[in-house]
Design a protein around this motif. Structure first.
Motif: not given
Length: 218
Positions: A3-32
């Motif tokens: 039960k813990l393994i799928p939860l861990l995988i989901l957590t990692i995937l969420f972290s990766c996706n979340n990191q992609a959306q809050t990437n500093p390079k991405q944020e910089a585009l909005k004020t370029a």
């Protein structure tokens, strides 16, 4: 432990996706500083993201004054993105279109009207069945005048609907042209199930809403 393994995988995937959306390079585009694309042979270019580019391409190509629409990617920080990379949602890019139009026939303001009239403006991170940041809605501006048009129309629509309009507003930076097999997709593949069930109904809904903007049938 199982039960813990799928939860861990989901957590990692969420972290990766979340990191992609809050990437500093991405944020910089909005004020370029926006990049302005010069007229070429009297033709101007505008850029929009609104779900699957097959759908958006067909909609804009039905509008008087639009010469051509090219499918590709914009709004992200990844150089030379591919379709496969874009589909991961980690490039920052959204499927987008380059609308090549005659400003003597159709204005940028009207193209923005077409944009909002041809989508579900309250759907975040996608349109219809297409979900994910790669399908999110973005309007790109190249100068202060375009930014003003977009923000005013977005605000007016939000007030009319009494709801949040999901489309983001970005300063235009660069448009990456998509693969050849994505171009003119609706015209070349009219029997494709997605075209039949999603693209054509979306196009017809727009046509019924704004018939005065459509090209004359020959």
């Amino acid at each position: 432990m199982k039960k813990l393994i799928p939860l861990l995988i989901l957590t990692i995937l969420f972290s990766c996706n979340n990191q992609a959306q809050t990437n500093p390079k991405q944020e910089a585009l909005k004020t370029a500083t926006p990049v302005s694309v010069p007229l070429e042979d009297g033709m101007a270019k505008a850029y929009f993201a609104s779900g699957c580019f097959w759908c958006v391409e067909a909609i804009y190509e039905s509008v008087k004054g639009v010469d051509e629409v090219i499918n590709g990617y914009a709004g992200g920080f990844t150089k030379n993105p591919t379709y496969e990379q874009s589909n991961t949602g980690r490039t920052g890019h959204a499927e987008a279109v380059e609308v090549i139009y005659n400003p003597e026939i159709v204005s940028f303001e009207t193209l923005v009207d077409v944009y909002f009239a041809s989508q579900n403006p309250t759907q975040a991170n996608g349109q219809g069945p297409d979900r994910g940041s790669q399908y999110r809605s973005i309007l790109f501006f190249q100068n202060d005048d375009q930014k003003k048009i977009i923000t005013q129309k977005k605000k007016a629509l939000a007030e009319k609907l009494n709801a949040t309009v999901a489309a983001e507003v970005y300063p235009f930076q660069k448009f990456w042209i998509g693969e050849d097999y994505h171009q003119n997709y609706e015209k070349l593949h009219p029997e494709n199930p997605y075209i039949q069930n999603v693209s054509i109904p979306r196009l017809n809904k727009f046509k019924a809403k704004m018939p005065e903007l459509l090209k004359d049938k020959h």
